[in-house]
Design an enzyme around this catalytic site. Structure first.
Site, PDB file in Angstrom:
ATOM      1  N   ARG A  10       1.797  -4.947 -13.438  1.00 49.81           N
ATOM      2  CA  ARG A  10       2.824  -3.952 -13.115  1.00 49.81           C
ATOM      3  C   ARG A  10       4.171  -4.379 -13.682  1.00 49.81           C
ATOM      4  O   ARG A  10       4.546  -5.547 -13.595  1.00 49.81           O
ATOM      5  CB  ARG A  10       2.935  -3.792 -11.600  1.00 49.81           C
ATOM      6  CG  ARG A  10       3.512  -2.489 -11.143  1.00 49.81           C
ATOM      7  CD  ARG A  10       3.404  -2.360  -9.636  1.00 49.81           C
ATOM      8  NE  ARG A  10       2.020  -2.402  -9.158  1.00 49.81           N
ATOM      9  CZ  ARG A  10       1.672  -2.129  -7.917  1.00 49.81           C
ATOM     10  NH1 ARG A  10       2.595  -1.806  -7.027  1.00 49.81           N
ATOM     11  NH2 ARG A  10       0.408  -2.186  -7.551  1.00 49.81           N
ATOM     12  N   SER A  95       1.464   2.694  -8.344  1.00 48.01           N
ATOM     13  CA  SER A  95       1.324   2.918  -6.911  1.00 48.01           C
ATOM     14  C   SER A  95       2.602   3.472  -6.271  1.00 48.01           C
ATOM     15  O   SER A  95       3.042   4.562  -6.593  1.00 48.01           O
ATOM     16  CB  SER A  95       0.867   1.624  -6.227  1.00 48.01           C
ATOM     17  OG  SER A  95       0.509   1.835  -4.898  1.00 48.01           O
ATOM     18  N   HIS A  96       3.214   2.680  -5.397  1.00 45.02           N
ATOM     19  CA  HIS A  96       4.377   3.110  -4.620  1.00 45.02           C
ATOM     20  C   HIS A  96       5.704   2.736  -5.276  1.00 45.02           C
ATOM     21  O   HIS A  96       6.766   3.059  -4.737  1.00 45.02           O
ATOM     22  CB  HIS A  96       4.330   2.451  -3.246  1.00 45.02           C
ATOM     23  CG  HIS A  96       4.412   0.953  -3.339  1.00 45.02           C
ATOM     24  ND1 HIS A  96       3.345   0.189  -3.755  1.00 45.02           N
ATOM     25  CD2 HIS A  96       5.435   0.083  -3.122  1.00 45.02           C
ATOM     26  CE1 HIS A  96       3.711  -1.085  -3.762  1.00 45.02           C
ATOM     27  NE2 HIS A  96       4.968  -1.178  -3.393  1.00 45.02           N
ATOM     28  N   LYS A 105      -4.333  -1.069 -12.243  1.00 41.73           N
ATOM     29  CA  LYS A 105      -5.199  -1.649 -11.224  1.00 41.73           C
ATOM     30  C   LYS A 105      -6.567  -1.834 -11.873  1.00 41.73           C
ATOM     31  O   LYS A 105      -7.090  -0.912 -12.511  1.00 41.73           O
ATOM     32  CB  LYS A 105      -5.300  -0.729 -10.008  1.00 41.73           C
ATOM     33  CG  LYS A 105      -3.988  -0.601  -9.236  1.00 41.73           C
ATOM     34  CD  LYS A 105      -4.140   0.292  -8.014  1.00 41.73           C
ATOM     35  CE  LYS A 105      -2.833   0.355  -7.227  1.00 41.73           C
ATOM     36  NZ  LYS A 105      -2.930   1.234  -6.033  1.00 41.73           N
ATOM     37  N   ASP A 229       1.841   7.963  -0.856  1.00 45.68           N
ATOM     38  CA  ASP A 229       2.598   7.295  -1.911  1.00 45.68           C
ATOM     39  C   ASP A 229       2.267   7.915  -3.269  1.00 45.68           C
ATOM     40  O   ASP A 229       1.571   8.929  -3.355  1.00 45.68           O
ATOM     41  CB  ASP A 229       2.354   5.786  -1.888  1.00 45.68           C
ATOM     42  CG  ASP A 229       0.988   5.389  -2.416  1.00 45.68           C
ATOM     43  OD1 ASP A 229       0.084   6.248  -2.471  1.00 45.68           O
ATOM     44  OD2 ASP A 229       0.802   4.201  -2.774  1.00 45.68           O
ATOM     45  N   ASP A 231       0.325   7.211  -5.825  1.00 49.38           N
ATOM     46  CA  ASP A 231      -1.045   7.365  -6.313  1.00 49.38           C
ATOM     47  C   ASP A 231      -2.034   7.692  -5.205  1.00 49.38           C
ATOM     48  O   ASP A 231      -3.248   7.696  -5.425  1.00 49.38           O
ATOM     49  CB  ASP A 231      -1.492   6.117  -7.079  1.00 49.38           C
ATOM     50  CG  ASP A 231      -1.625   4.884  -6.197  1.00 49.38           C
ATOM     51  OD1 ASP A 231      -0.877   4.774  -5.211  1.00 49.38           O
ATOM     52  OD2 ASP A 231      -2.455   4.015  -6.506  1.00 49.38           O
ATOM     53  N   ASP A 233      -2.930   6.179  -2.272  1.00 53.27           N
ATOM     54  CA  ASP A 233      -3.757   5.231  -1.520  1.00 53.27           C
ATOM     55  C   ASP A 233      -3.041   4.659  -0.297  1.00 53.27           C
ATOM     56  O   ASP A 233      -3.679   4.067   0.574  1.00 53.27           O
ATOM     57  CB  ASP A 233      -4.287   4.105  -2.417  1.00 53.27           C
ATOM     58  CG  ASP A 233      -3.194   3.240  -3.028  1.00 53.27           C
ATOM     59  OD1 ASP A 233      -2.000   3.569  -2.880  1.00 53.27           O
ATOM     60  OD2 ASP A 233      -3.545   2.230  -3.685  1.00 53.27           O
ATOM     61  N   ARG A 234      -1.719   4.843  -0.208  1.00 49.08           N
ATOM     62  CA  ARG A 234      -0.979   4.461   0.995  1.00 49.08           C
ATOM     63  C   ARG A 234      -0.579   5.717   1.751  1.00 49.08           C
ATOM     64  O   ARG A 234      -0.324   6.762   1.153  1.00 49.08           O
ATOM     65  CB  ARG A 234       0.299   3.703   0.641  1.00 49.08           C
ATOM     66  CG  ARG A 234       0.126   2.361   0.000  1.00 49.08           C
ATOM     67  CD  ARG A 234       1.478   1.689  -0.138  1.00 49.08           C
ATOM     68  NE  ARG A 234       1.412   0.403  -0.800  1.00 49.08           N
ATOM     69  CZ  ARG A 234       2.324  -0.550  -0.662  1.00 49.08           C
ATOM     70  NH1 ARG A 234       3.368  -0.363   0.113  1.00 49.08           N
ATOM     71  NH2 ARG A 234       2.203  -1.696  -1.305  1.00 49.08           N
ATOM     72  N   LYS A 272       1.772 -10.049   8.005  1.00 50.34           N
ATOM     73  CA  LYS A 272       3.077  -9.534   8.416  1.00 50.34           C
ATOM     74  C   LYS A 272       3.002  -8.586   9.616  1.00 50.34           C
ATOM     75  O   LYS A 272       4.028  -8.112  10.091  1.00 50.34           O
ATOM     76  CB  LYS A 272       3.749  -8.824   7.238  1.00 50.34           C
ATOM     77  CG  LYS A 272       4.072  -9.749   6.082  1.00 50.34           C
ATOM     78  CD  LYS A 272       5.042  -9.143   5.091  1.00 50.34           C
ATOM     79  CE  LYS A 272       4.429  -8.031   4.294  1.00 50.34           C
ATOM     80  NZ  LYS A 272       5.338  -7.491   3.267  1.00 50.34           N
ATOM     81  N   GLY A 315       0.740   0.290   4.771  1.00 50.00           N
ATOM     82  CA  GLY A 315       0.131   1.612   4.879  1.00 50.00           C
ATOM     83  C   GLY A 315      -1.212   1.746   4.192  1.00 50.00           C
ATOM     84  O   GLY A 315      -1.700   2.852   3.981  1.00 50.00           O
ATOM     85  N   HIS A 316      -1.829   0.620   3.844  1.00 52.55           N
ATOM     86  CA  HIS A 316      -3.218   0.613   3.374  1.00 52.55           C
ATOM     87  C   HIS A 316      -4.130   0.446   4.589  1.00 52.55           C
ATOM     88  O   HIS A 316      -3.927  -0.475   5.393  1.00 52.55           O
ATOM     89  CB  HIS A 316      -3.467  -0.555   2.416  1.00 52.55           C
ATOM     90  CG  HIS A 316      -2.853  -0.401   1.068  1.00 52.55           C
ATOM     91  ND1 HIS A 316      -3.327   0.474   0.126  1.00 52.55           N
ATOM     92  CD2 HIS A 316      -1.813  -1.032   0.484  1.00 52.55           C
ATOM     93  CE1 HIS A 316      -2.602   0.382  -0.984  1.00 52.55           C
ATOM     94  NE2 HIS A 316      -1.661  -0.517  -0.796  1.00 52.55           N
ATOM     95  N   ARG A 405       7.703 -16.460   3.164  1.00 49.83           N
ATOM     96  CA  ARG A 405       6.757 -16.431   2.052  1.00 49.83           C
ATOM     97  C   ARG A 405       7.478 -16.100   0.754  1.00 49.83           C
ATOM     98  O   ARG A 405       8.584 -15.546   0.764  1.00 49.83           O
ATOM     99  CB  ARG A 405       5.627 -15.424   2.308  1.00 49.83           C
ATOM    100  CG  ARG A 405       6.102 -14.012   2.534  1.00 49.83           C
ATOM    101  CD  ARG A 405       4.982 -13.114   3.041  1.00 49.83           C
ATOM    102  NE  ARG A 405       4.007 -12.821   2.000  1.00 49.83           N
ATOM    103  CZ  ARG A 405       4.104 -11.794   1.162  1.00 49.83           C
ATOM    104  NH1 ARG A 405       5.133 -10.961   1.220  1.00 49.83           N
ATOM    105  NH2 ARG A 405       3.180 -11.581   0.260  1.00 49.83           N
TER     106      ARG A 405
END
Length: 461
Positions: A10, A95-96, A105, A229, A231, A233-234, A272, A315-316, A405
């Protein structure tokens, strides 16, 4: 930073990722696959046609038999991979991410790609040691079959009112159509296909992006607002009072439904998430499994553990009957089914779930090598608390937890803290601050104070 990330590829178009590099990536993927069959799809981003043509050329010249799904949501791409076993896949999408980004992907086999897979693609791309072959390109239509397969997994809606915000992305048509077929009363928002995302950035996990949806839900007196989102998926949800539902509470709502039908099953959640997720899973007779954040990490753990469900705070939402994968359309239809069956409003379901004091991600710019050195130092200073290190340093206390992280996409350290009460949160934060270099600790403390000030302003307003 490199465009070759932990889970995918990406970068910004055309500065970091252009057609020339996309062609070489296609050659690299084709070389790794030794010219095998490949499923291809793409999202609605303005740069996708150019990048998709280039990666296709690279795949075909490496001997791959490419089957092009056209412009589809990512869950259609994953459905095709399940439907046509033995195929690899390339989905052109960011994606988002904001409109200036794009990427790929990858699916290179039955299991999710690993960081080592991505690095091997990077190496092949850079070295140029490609195989040559005579592949071919053909079109493949599976969107309608995907839709019917998805609808067969849920029950009709009995007239619930929903507002769908597709973020001008790939779910613009299929999501409203699916809900109408299932008997819902649908109002649309940002459902015109436009890869420049004029309505708002295509990330439903960000509260500012849902402001119009929140207002529309109240205006329409709808039962639920649903935001996809870029694409598809979220997904994010807004309750009947026009309030965004935190994704860890969405996970709990799904878990209550699924564990009632599969007692004792395993549930994967990302590092998280609020403690309310593992606590709820245990209370409902399930087995909670914490995992590193990221699609491929969650899906791989789902498959390895034969888990029933997985949830990520972005959100997955993942399901065993989807091959361990995620699907925002299915998740949104399942949420609507839960509301239909429960006879309670979404705000009521949310109110039943305890609320802890949790900060959002606190993102502090730190160069990569320095970030790794600081992380190692902090791990040593907090060793007496037996920190978890599957993704950074996470320390759990009776009253909460703290996480530090390294971002996989930007030169940042990210922090997240939770306490069951405000005073508990303060205790957790202070433990971490005591282990940080002074300047970094001051930056983290400043961000937290800023959050408190904003929260007080919101309460006054």
């Amino acid at each position: 930073m490199s465009i070759f990330k932990a889970c995918d590829i990406r970068g910004k178009f055309p500065v970091e990722l252009d057609a020339s590099l996309a062609y070489r990536i296609g050659r690299a993927v084709g070389t790794k696959l030794r010219g095998g069959p490949v499923i291809l799809g793409g999202d609605l981003r303005l740069s996708t046609p150019e990048l998709k043509a280039a990666v296709t050329k690279g795949l075909v010249e490496s001997g791959c038999q490419v089957k092009d799904l056209g412009t589809v949501p990512t869950p259609v791409f994953y459905f095709a991979l399940r439907r046509l076993t033995g195929h690899a896949g390339v989905m052109v999408t960011a994606s988002h991410n904001p409109k200036e980004y794009n990427g790929f992907k990858l699916a290179l086999g039955p299991m999710p790609v690993t960081e080592e897979d991505i690095q091997q693609i990077k190496q092949l791309t850079e070295e140029g040691n490609f195989i040559n072959g005579k592949g071919k390109l053909e079109s493949l239509e599976l969107t309608e079959e995907y839709l019917q397969d998805t609808l067969a997994k849920v029950k009709p809606g009995k007239g619930l009112k929903v507002v769908i915000d597709a973020s001008n992305g790939s779910a613009w048509s299929i999501a409203p159509h699916a809900f109408e077929l299932m008997g819902y009363k649908v109002t649309t928002l940002n459902c015109e296909p436009d890869g420049s995302f004029p309505g708002h950035p295509p990330n439903p996990a960000v509260a500012e992006n849902l402001q119009d949806l929140c207002r529309k839900v109240v205006e329409e007196e709808a039962d639920v607002g649903i935001a996809f989102d870029g694409d598809g998926d979220r997904v994010g949800f807004v309750d009947n009072l026009g309030q965004q539902v935190p994704n860890d509470k969405n996970i709990v709502i799904f878990v209550k439904k699924l564990l009632s039908e599969h007692h004792g099953a395993k549930v994967v959640y990302d590092i998280k998430c609020s403690s309310i997720v593992p606590e709820s899973v245990r209370d409902l007779g399930g087995i909670p499994l914490m995992e590193k954040s990221g699609y491929t990490f969650i899906k791989r753990r789902m498959l390895d553990e034969k888990a029933l469900f997985g949830g990520e705070i972005t959100g997955h939402f993942f399901y065993d009957h989807l091959g361990g994968g995620d699907d925002a359309l299915y998740s949104s239809l399942l949420m609507a089914q839960i509301l239909t069956e429960s006879m309670e409003s979404l705000s009521d379901l949310v109110r039943e779930i305890p609320t802890y004091c949790t900060t959002p991600d606190l993102r502090i710019p730190v160069p990569g090598e320095q970030a790794r050195e600081i992380l190692t130092q902090v791990q040593g200073k907090l060793a007496r608390y037996n920190p978890q290190t599957i993704d950074g340093v996470r320390v759990e206390f009776p009253e909460g937890w703290g996480l530090m992280r390294i971002s996989v996409t930007e030169p940042l350290l990210t922090f997240r803290f939770e306490g069951k009460t405000p005073s508990d949160l303060e205790k957790v934060v202070n433990v971490f601050l005591s282990a940080l270099p002074e300047e970094l600790g001051q930056q983290v403390e400043s961000r937290i104070r800023s959050l408190y000030r904003q929260e007080k302003k919101n309460q006054i307003a």
